[in-house]
Write a protein that holds these residues in place. Structure first.
Motif, PDB file in Angstrom:
ATOM      1  N   THR A 138     111.615  65.604  62.665  1.00  0.00           N
ATOM      2  CA  THR A 138     110.625  64.858  63.443  1.00  0.00           C
ATOM      3  C   THR A 138     109.585  64.220  62.533  1.00  0.00           C
ATOM      4  O   THR A 138     109.248  63.039  62.680  1.00  0.00           O
ATOM      5  CB  THR A 138     109.926  65.789  64.447  1.00  0.00           C
ATOM      6  N   PHE A 139     109.078  64.995  61.578  1.00  0.00           N
ATOM      7  CA  PHE A 139     108.060  64.465  60.676  1.00  0.00           C
ATOM      8  C   PHE A 139     108.625  63.361  59.804  1.00  0.00           C
ATOM      9  O   PHE A 139     107.985  62.326  59.591  1.00  0.00           O
ATOM     10  CB  PHE A 139     107.472  65.575  59.794  1.00  0.00           C
ATOM     11  N   ARG A 140     109.830  63.550  59.279  1.00  0.00           N
ATOM     12  CA  ARG A 140     110.431  62.518  58.435  1.00  0.00           C
ATOM     13  C   ARG A 140     110.551  61.198  59.202  1.00  0.00           C
ATOM     14  O   ARG A 140     110.283  60.123  58.647  1.00  0.00           O
ATOM     15  CB  ARG A 140     111.801  62.977  57.936  1.00  0.00           C
ATOM     16  N   ALA A 141     110.948  61.286  60.459  1.00  0.00           N
ATOM     17  CA  ALA A 141     111.068  60.070  61.264  1.00  0.00           C
ATOM     18  C   ALA A 141     109.706  59.404  61.435  1.00  0.00           C
ATOM     19  O   ALA A 141     109.572  58.177  61.316  1.00  0.00           O
ATOM     20  CB  ALA A 141     111.677  60.408  62.622  1.00  0.00           C
ATOM     21  N   GLN A 142     108.664  60.205  61.696  1.00  0.00           N
ATOM     22  CA  GLN A 142     107.319  59.661  61.876  1.00  0.00           C
ATOM     23  C   GLN A 142     106.782  59.041  60.589  1.00  0.00           C
ATOM     24  O   GLN A 142     106.052  58.043  60.616  1.00  0.00           O
ATOM     25  CB  GLN A 142     106.372  60.761  62.348  1.00  0.00           C
ATOM     26  N   ALA A 143     107.145  59.654  59.454  1.00  0.00           N
ATOM     27  CA  ALA A 143     106.613  59.205  58.163  1.00  0.00           C
ATOM     28  C   ALA A 143     107.445  58.110  57.520  1.00  0.00           C
ATOM     29  O   ALA A 143     107.093  57.603  56.445  1.00  0.00           O
ATOM     30  CB  ALA A 143     106.518  60.399  57.213  1.00  0.00           C
ATOM     31  N   GLY A 144     108.540  57.729  58.160  1.00  0.00           N
ATOM     32  CA  GLY A 144     109.395  56.691  57.600  1.00  0.00           C
ATOM     33  C   GLY A 144     110.203  57.158  56.405  1.00  0.00           C
ATOM     34  O   GLY A 144     110.603  56.341  55.561  1.00  0.00           O
ATOM     35  N   LEU A 145     110.468  58.445  56.332  1.00  0.00           N
ATOM     36  CA  LEU A 145     111.280  58.992  55.249  1.00  0.00           C
ATOM     37  C   LEU A 145     112.739  59.050  55.665  1.00  0.00           C
ATOM     38  O   LEU A 145     113.055  59.023  56.867  1.00  0.00           O
ATOM     39  CB  LEU A 145     110.789  60.405  54.898  1.00  0.00           C
ATOM     40  N   PRO A 146     113.658  59.149  54.705  1.00  0.00           N
ATOM     41  CA  PRO A 146     115.076  59.264  55.047  1.00  0.00           C
ATOM     42  C   PRO A 146     115.307  60.444  55.990  1.00  0.00           C
ATOM     43  O   PRO A 146     114.741  61.530  55.791  1.00  0.00           O
ATOM     44  CB  PRO A 146     115.746  59.499  53.686  1.00  0.00           C
ATOM     45  N   LEU A 147     116.099  60.221  57.011  1.00  0.00           N
ATOM     46  CA  LEU A 147     116.318  61.257  58.021  1.00  0.00           C
ATOM     47  C   LEU A 147     117.120  62.406  57.437  1.00  0.00           C
ATOM     48  O   LEU A 147     118.251  62.220  56.956  1.00  0.00           O
ATOM     49  CB  LEU A 147     117.013  60.663  59.242  1.00  0.00           C
ATOM     50  N   SER A 148     116.529  63.572  57.473  1.00  0.00           N
ATOM     51  CA  SER A 148     117.120  64.767  56.888  1.00  0.00           C
ATOM     52  C   SER A 148     116.263  65.940  57.320  1.00  0.00           C
ATOM     53  O   SER A 148     115.133  65.758  57.805  1.00  0.00           O
ATOM     54  CB  SER A 148     117.142  64.653  55.362  1.00  0.00           C
ATOM     55  N   ASP A 149     116.772  67.158  57.167  1.00  0.00           N
ATOM     56  CA  ASP A 149     115.934  68.331  57.397  1.00  0.00           C
ATOM     57  C   ASP A 149     115.571  69.016  56.080  1.00  0.00           C
ATOM     58  O   ASP A 149     115.079  70.139  56.059  1.00  0.00           O
ATOM     59  CB  ASP A 149     116.596  69.318  58.360  1.00  0.00           C
ATOM     60  N   ALA A 150     115.779  68.313  54.967  1.00  0.00           N
ATOM     61  CA  ALA A 150     115.486  68.883  53.652  1.00  0.00           C
ATOM     62  C   ALA A 150     113.975  68.945  53.413  1.00  0.00           C
ATOM     63  O   ALA A 150     113.237  68.013  53.750  1.00  0.00           O
ATOM     64  CB  ALA A 150     116.139  68.049  52.558  1.00  0.00           C
ATOM     65  N   ILE A 151     113.532  70.043  52.819  1.00  0.00           N
ATOM     66  CA  ILE A 151     112.134  70.206  52.441  1.00  0.00           C
ATOM     67  C   ILE A 151     112.058  70.002  50.929  1.00  0.00           C
ATOM     68  O   ILE A 151     112.284  70.924  50.144  1.00  0.00           O
ATOM     69  CB  ILE A 151     111.600  71.588  52.848  1.00  0.00           C
ATOM     70  N   ASP A 152     111.792  68.769  50.526  1.00  0.00           N
ATOM     71  CA  ASP A 152     111.766  68.431  49.108  1.00  0.00           C
ATOM     72  C   ASP A 152     110.365  67.985  48.703  1.00  0.00           C
ATOM     73  O   ASP A 152     109.433  67.975  49.521  1.00  0.00           O
ATOM     74  CB  ASP A 152     112.799  67.352  48.794  1.00  0.00           C
ATOM     75  N   ASP A 153     110.197  67.619  47.446  1.00  0.00           N
ATOM     76  CA  ASP A 153     108.876  67.240  46.942  1.00  0.00           C
ATOM     77  C   ASP A 153     108.300  66.058  47.705  1.00  0.00           C
ATOM     78  O   ASP A 153     107.087  65.997  47.961  1.00  0.00           O
ATOM     79  CB  ASP A 153     108.955  66.898  45.448  1.00  0.00           C
ATOM     80  N   ARG A 154     109.158  65.126  48.076  1.00  0.00           N
ATOM     81  CA  ARG A 154     108.678  63.932  48.756  1.00  0.00           C
ATOM     82  C   ARG A 154     108.124  64.271  50.143  1.00  0.00           C
ATOM     83  O   ARG A 154     107.064  63.762  50.535  1.00  0.00           O
ATOM     84  CB  ARG A 154     109.803  62.914  48.875  1.00  0.00           C
ATOM     85  N   VAL A 155     108.805  65.137  50.871  1.00  0.00           N
ATOM     86  CA  VAL A 155     108.324  65.481  52.210  1.00  0.00           C
ATOM     87  C   VAL A 155     107.071  66.349  52.125  1.00  0.00           C
ATOM     88  O   VAL A 155     106.157  66.220  52.948  1.00  0.00           O
ATOM     89  CB  VAL A 155     109.433  66.141  53.058  1.00  0.00           C
ATOM     90  N   ILE A 156     106.994  67.220  51.120  1.00  0.00           N
ATOM     91  CA  ILE A 156     105.781  68.029  50.955  1.00  0.00           C
ATOM     92  C   ILE A 156     104.587  67.136  50.647  1.00  0.00           C
ATOM     93  O   ILE A 156     103.498  67.296  51.215  1.00  0.00           O
ATOM     94  CB  ILE A 156     105.968  69.083  49.847  1.00  0.00           C
ATOM     95  N   ALA A 157     104.756  66.158  49.760  1.00  0.00           N
ATOM     96  CA  ALA A 157     103.669  65.233  49.437  1.00  0.00           C
ATOM     97  C   ALA A 157     103.227  64.456  50.673  1.00  0.00           C
ATOM     98  O   ALA A 157     102.028  64.256  50.911  1.00  0.00           O
ATOM     99  CB  ALA A 157     104.102  64.279  48.335  1.00  0.00           C
ATOM    100  N   ALA A 158     104.197  64.031  51.478  1.00  0.00           N
ATOM    101  CA  ALA A 158     103.864  63.293  52.695  1.00  0.00           C
ATOM    102  C   ALA A 158     103.142  64.182  53.701  1.00  0.00           C
ATOM    103  O   ALA A 158     102.198  63.750  54.368  1.00  0.00           O
ATOM    104  CB  ALA A 158     105.136  62.715  53.310  1.00  0.00           C
ATOM    105  N   LEU A 159     103.572  65.440  53.803  1.00  0.00           N
ATOM    106  CA  LEU A 159     102.911  66.392  54.701  1.00  0.00           C
ATOM    107  C   LEU A 159     101.473  66.645  54.265  1.00  0.00           C
ATOM    108  O   LEU A 159     100.552  66.668  55.096  1.00  0.00           O
ATOM    109  CB  LEU A 159     103.679  67.713  54.734  1.00  0.00           C
ATOM    110  N   LEU A 160     101.268  66.829  52.972  1.00  0.00           N
ATOM    111  CA  LEU A 160      99.919  67.051  52.460  1.00  0.00           C
ATOM    112  C   LEU A 160      99.019  65.866  52.747  1.00  0.00           C
ATOM    113  O   LEU A 160      97.858  66.027  53.160  1.00  0.00           O
ATOM    114  CB  LEU A 160      99.971  67.329  50.946  1.00  0.00           C
TER     115      LEU A 160
END
Length: 262
Positions: free
Chosen positions: A231-253
């Motif tokens: 859900t967050f990846r879709a909202q943030a415009g990131l590649p659709l995946s359920d992976a918790i990687d550095d890019r998604v952590i940076a976007a979450l922060l």
């Protein structure tokens, strides 16, 4: 942010290592205490520290002066708990009468340290302890570790003497809610299975702050956590995946206003 809401930074490996070094206990025992006390999370979704207000403590600290006028938050008997965010109106009602006594009368954060134990937890006042706990879970576990060491409870914790630890940490009535048995069960589970993954846990906490359901903040990437990440990846415009990687952590922060912690 409102009253009692701070930066609310997630627990780090550095914070855990400092607590383990001070307590001289193994990680399963440490995580068992956190899990039984607060299900392993020191914050509410609105970033305020998890609390429980104890009206009988407020009664004692104020000499019963407010028992008649404010019986819901000042009484010789324990109780009146509402849980979760609903504990804060009780605290705030008490704080309007006597702020120091009110802060002293609540248990705070991931280890649920009573405000009146602030000195044993390494702080000059409960106000100072609360301010630190508002800003990060590392401060919350540091307070817990300092209190346990000061009270001599690190020794029974280290040898997994759950009745002795429970009596000292939860009170003489610990058996009524099977506190010792729950500690033993949690420690056994962590001893035989994985410990919480701090990256997963960080993501879960940040998702909670953003209002995205990711399940419990437990460091385990279950179905709800994976769904929350998608859900967050879709909202943030990131590649659709359920992976918790550095890019998604940076976007979450960044999204949660914690980019300075990246």
């Amino acid at each position: 942010m409102g009253a009692f809401a701070g930066l609310a930074s997630p627990l780090s490996q550095h914070g855990i290592d400092r607590a383990l070094d001070l307590l001289e206990v193994d990680p399963p025992a440490f995580w068992a205490v956190l899990t039984v006390e607060t299900r392993g999370c020191g914050y509410l979704a609105d970033r305020r520290p998890l609390i429980l207000f104890e009206r009988h403590v407020f009664h004692r600290l104020t000499g019963g002066a407010f028992d008649s006028s404010h019986p819901a938050i000042s009484s010789a008997s324990a109780g009146g708990y509402l849980g979760g965010a609903r504990e804060y109106p009780r605290l705030e009602e008490a704080a309007a009468l006597d702020r120091t006594a009110a802060l002293d009368s609540a248990s705070w954060g991931i280890g649920q340290i009573m405000g009146f134990n602030a000195r044993s937890a390494g702080f000059a006042t409960s106000e100072a302890m609360v301010m630190a706990m508002m800003n990060g879970e590392d401060a919350q576990v540091a307070a817990m570790a300092a209190f346990l060491r000061s009270a001599g409870l690190h020794a029974p914790l280290a040898r997994h003497d759950w009745p002795a630890f429970a009596r000292g940490y939860n009170g003489a009535g610990f058996a009524a809610n099977q506190y010792d048995a729950r500690l033993a069960g949690a420690c056994a589970a962590f001893s035989s299975g994985p410990l919480p993954d701090l990256t997963v846990r960080q993501a879960q906490l940040l998702l909670m702050f953003l209002g995205i359901d990711a399940g419990a903040v437990d460091g385990m990437a279950g179905k709800r956590t994976r769904s929350g990440i998608r859900t967050f990846r879709a909202q943030a415009g990131l590649p659709l995946s359920d992976a918790i990687d550095d890019r998604v952590i940076a976007a979450l922060l960044g999204a949660a206003g914690q980019a300075s912690l990246a």
